[in-house]
Write an enzyme that holds these catalytic residues in place. Structure first.
Site, PDB file in Angstrom:
ATOM      1  CG  ASP A  75      -5.268  19.189  -2.640  1.00  0.00           C
ATOM      2  OD1 ASP A  75      -4.993  18.964  -1.449  1.00  0.00           O
ATOM      3  OD2 ASP A  75      -4.553  18.800  -3.582  1.00  0.00           O
ATOM      4  CE1 TYR A  82      -4.787  15.530 -10.931  1.00  0.00           C
ATOM      5  CE2 TYR A  82      -4.484  13.693  -9.422  1.00  0.00           C
ATOM      6  CZ  TYR A  82      -4.560  15.051  -9.657  1.00  0.00           C
ATOM      7  OH  TYR A  82      -4.407  15.925  -8.607  1.00  0.00           O
TER       8      TYR A  82
END
Lengths: 124, 124
Positions: A39, A15
């Site tokens: 986020d 990732y």
């Protein structure tokens, strides 16, 4: 649905490498179809589904600035991982979030939550 | 139910201070009645309710070893906090977990998840 520590760390490193070197579509491809992304946590906005998630990463990379990432602390558990990492954008701004990810049996990300505030940003 | 960063940090520091200096009942009193605790994540065991949570902390303190704690990284968000901390037990064993906590409007802990494995333990 549990993974061993080495597998979870490989998912997280893949990732972070993809965030640094890949397109928004490539990052989104690491997520499950119905994944969720928050986020930063507390923003009140949860992105649901891979298309929305790709849109989130498009905004991140829209400016075309070079992105580098570095895994600083990694803590696995079951089908989850918690980690502290650094992300440097355009050589000018460094952020150190803590993220929590959950993974499905194939190692796709099913949820991501990123904890950070403006206080965690350093101008370089 | 959102708290500002300073309030969230005060909740976490109170928790770490109580783990270090308080009884199991005093730590459990920081939790909401119906709180959940998973430590470590992936153990497959979730403690539900303050009584079960007090039992968990009783096991931690049963040996009577001195416990010290230190907050290393703190990341607030909404009514949640993510943090990396060190816990030293009996001056002999140091663990550095990442924990995620959620809080209710009164600042009681409604959930705690601790991410760490044997690989995060250092013998001192």
């Amino acid at each position: 649905m549990s993974h061993d520590a080495a597998a979870l760390e490989s998912f997280v490193k893949r990732y972070l490498d993809t965030v640094a070197g890949g397109s928004a579509a490539e990052v989104a491809a690491l997520y499950a179809d119905d994944a969720t992304l928050e986020d930063p946590v507390g923003s009140g906005e949860v992105h649901i589904g891979r298309q929305a998630i790709e849109g989130f990463y498009k905004n991140l990379t829209a400016a075309g600035a070079e992105i580098t990432t570095e895994l600083l602390k990694f803590r696995p558990g079951g089908h989850e991982a918690a980690f502290l990492f650094a992300i440097v954008v355009g050589g000018a701004m460094r952020i150190e979030p803590i993220e929590i990810m959950t993974f499905d049996a194939e190692g796709k990300i099913t949820s991501m939550k990123a904890y950070w505030t403006a206080a965690d940003i350093t101008q370089l």
